[in-house]
Write an enzyme that holds these catalytic residues in place. Structure first.
Site, short mmCIF file in Angstrom:
data_model
loop_
_atom_site.label_atom_id
_atom_site.label_comp_id
_atom_site.label_asym_id
_atom_site.label_seq_id
_atom_site.Cartn_x
_atom_site.Cartn_y
_atom_site.Cartn_z
N ALA A 67 2.44 -11.69 15.07
CA ALA A 67 3.55 -12.27 14.30
C ALA A 67 3.73 -13.70 14.78
CB ALA A 67 4.82 -11.46 14.55
N GLY A 112 0.92 -8.19 15.73
CA GLY A 112 1.02 -7.83 14.30
C GLY A 112 -0.33 -7.83 13.60
N GLU A 115 -1.69 -4.52 14.37
CA GLU A 115 -0.89 -3.57 13.58
C GLU A 115 -1.30 -3.58 12.10
OE1 GLU A 115 2.82 -5.28 15.27
OE2 GLU A 115 3.43 -3.18 15.45
N GLU A 135 2.83 -7.84 23.03
CA GLU A 135 4.27 -8.12 22.85
C GLU A 135 5.05 -8.05 24.15
OE1 GLU A 135 2.46 -6.10 20.95
OE2 GLU A 135 2.81 -6.58 18.85
N1 COA Z 1 2.46 -17.25 16.71
C1 COA Z 1 2.58 -18.58 16.49
N2 COA Z 1 1.63 -19.45 16.83
C2 COA Z 1 0.52 -18.96 17.42
C3 COA Z 1 0.34 -17.61 17.69
C4 COA Z 1 1.37 -16.72 17.30
N3 COA Z 1 1.28 -15.41 17.49
N4 COA Z 1 -0.86 -17.44 18.31
C5 COA Z 1 -1.41 -18.66 18.40
N5 COA Z 1 -0.57 -19.58 17.87
C6 COA Z 1 -0.78 -21.03 17.76
C7 COA Z 1 -0.60 -21.73 19.10
O1 COA Z 1 0.78 -21.96 19.36
C8 COA Z 1 -1.38 -23.01 18.86
O2 COA Z 1 -0.61 -23.85 18.04
P1 COA Z 1 -0.52 -25.44 18.36
O3 COA Z 1 -1.94 -25.93 18.25
O4 COA Z 1 0.36 -25.98 17.29
O5 COA Z 1 0.03 -25.55 19.74
C9 COA Z 1 -2.56 -22.53 18.02
O6 COA Z 1 -2.13 -21.29 17.42
C10 COA Z 1 -3.80 -22.26 18.82
O7 COA Z 1 -3.49 -21.34 19.85
P2 COA Z 1 -3.82 -21.59 21.40
O8 COA Z 1 -2.89 -20.77 22.23
O9 COA Z 1 -3.85 -23.05 21.68
O10 COA Z 1 -5.31 -21.04 21.46
P3 COA Z 1 -6.05 -20.35 22.71
O11 COA Z 1 -7.46 -20.20 22.26
O12 COA Z 1 -5.77 -21.08 23.96
O13 COA Z 1 -5.37 -18.88 22.84
C11 COA Z 1 -4.48 -16.79 22.03
C12 COA Z 1 -5.46 -17.95 21.80
C13 COA Z 1 -4.54 -15.91 20.80
C14 COA Z 1 -4.92 -15.98 23.27
C15 COA Z 1 -3.07 -17.35 22.28
O14 COA Z 1 -2.76 -18.24 21.21
C16 COA Z 1 -1.98 -16.29 22.29
O15 COA Z 1 -1.82 -15.63 23.31
N6 COA Z 1 -1.24 -16.12 21.18
C17 COA Z 1 -0.12 -15.23 21.13
C18 COA Z 1 -0.55 -13.80 21.01
C19 COA Z 1 0.67 -12.88 20.97
O16 COA Z 1 1.44 -12.81 21.89
N7 COA Z 1 0.80 -12.14 19.85
C20 COA Z 1 1.88 -11.22 19.66
C21 COA Z 1 3.02 -11.89 19.01
S1 COA Z 1 4.38 -10.78 18.75
#
Ligand code: COA
Length: 261
Positions: A67, A112, A115, A135
């Site tokens: 999400a 999500g 999910e 989460e």
């Molecule tokens: N919601 C909003 N933005 C997200 C996102 C999410 N779930 N997952 C990634 N992004 C965004 C980042 O904020 C970043 O945006 P920016 O360039 O404007 O700063 C962009 O996507 C790239 O992500 P980044 O974290 O820089 O890439 P990475 O390769 O270093 O890491 C992940 C990738 C997926 C491991 C990491 O983004 C992450 O942990 N995301 C969240 C996952 C999460 O907790 N999901 C459950 C949500 S309830």
């Protein structure tokens, strides 16, 4: 199909291809994207030309990384409940769709995104796919049905481990846990596998496919007697022309031609 901002749609040979297209945000599911999914699945239910759906994410890095965290950082108890119920309702539409829905998951399939993939009827992963329910790292839990579907798919112990640790697992481990059906090296090959499965399903009786969806889903509903649903669905199948066609074709030693009626 109406124009959408966040989901690319393409219809080809009866298959609707959906690509969540927020690559710069790892295809994170914001409210607007969920609303688009809802509208699309309402149309899928009504549109006889659409026989199957494939959902994937834009680019090679992520299917959907969860999400959109920017939208869930300031929830209160009332709108958090609505947030979860809204997502659950939309994912249930996908799960209950009478046409096969396959997720082709490339890269991060988190929160999500995992999910959503679990709400699809099958999951085909690329070798670089990573699955997880992180989460807990945000002080929350899965809210779009993940606590239930993950437990049903991979069992209680592993589901607890993944959700409590927030750990990610690779595609091969996900396959060994029955979280995914197949793993292919590349996205193109994963897509081809999904198309192969769909082509096979599309040669069968569409009403029977819909009944299988109902019966399989009812096996997981505590308030429903799945055996009863199965008997009712079985009876509905034999009222169809496709039933007559399928049985006659077998007896006449020819290929059936199903019409979905
Ligand atoms: N919601 C909003 N933005 C997200 C996102 C999410 N779930 N997952 C990634 N992004 C965004 C980042 O904020 C970043 O945006 P920016 O360039 O404007 O700063 C962009 O996507 C790239 O992500 P980044 O974290 O820089 O890439 P990475 O390769 O270093 O890491 C992940 C990738 C997926 C491991 C990491 O983004 C992450 O942990 N995301 C969240 C996952 C999460 O907790 N999901 C459950 C949500 S309830």
């Amino acid at each position: 199909m109406a124009e959408n901002q966040n989901i690319l749609t393409e219809e080809k040979n009866g298959v609707l291809y959906l690509t969540v297209n927020r690559e710069d945000k790892m295809n994170a599911l914001n409210y607007a994207t969920l609303e688009e999914l809802k509208g699309i699945f309402e149309e899928v239910a009504d549109n006889r030309a659409i026989k199957a759906v494939i959902i994937t994410g834009s680019g090679e890095k992520a299917f959907i990384a969860g999400a959109d965290i920017s939208e869930i950082a300031s929830l209160n108890e009332v709108n958090a409940r609505k947030f979860a119920e809204n997502g659950q309702e939309i994912f249930a539409m996908i799960e209950n769709c009478h046409k096969p829905v396959i997720a082709v998951t490339n890269g991060y399939t988190l929160g999500g995104g995992c999910e959503l993939a679990m709400a699809c009827h099958m999951r085909i992963a690329t070798a670089n796919a990573k699955f997880g329910q992180p989460e807990v790292n945000l002080g929350i839990i899965p809210g779009y049905g993940g606590t239930q579907r993950l437990t049903l798919l991979i069992g209680r112990g592993k589901a607890n481990e993944l959700m409590m640790t927030g750990d990610m697992i690779g595609a091969e481990e996900a396959k060994s846990l029955n979280l995914v059906n197949h793993v292919l090296p590349t996205k193109a090959e994963a897509m081809a596998k999904a198309e192969e499965i769909i082509a096979k399903i599309m040669s069968k009786a569409p009403l029977a496919i819909g009944m299988i969806v109902d019966c399989v889903n009812s096996a997981f509903l505590a308030e429903e007697n799945g055996y009863q649903t199965e008997a009712n669905s079985f009876a509905r199948c034999v009222k169809s022309g496709d039933y007559k066609e399928g049985t006659s074709a077998f007896l006449e030693k020819r290929k059936p031609v199903f019409k979905g009626e």
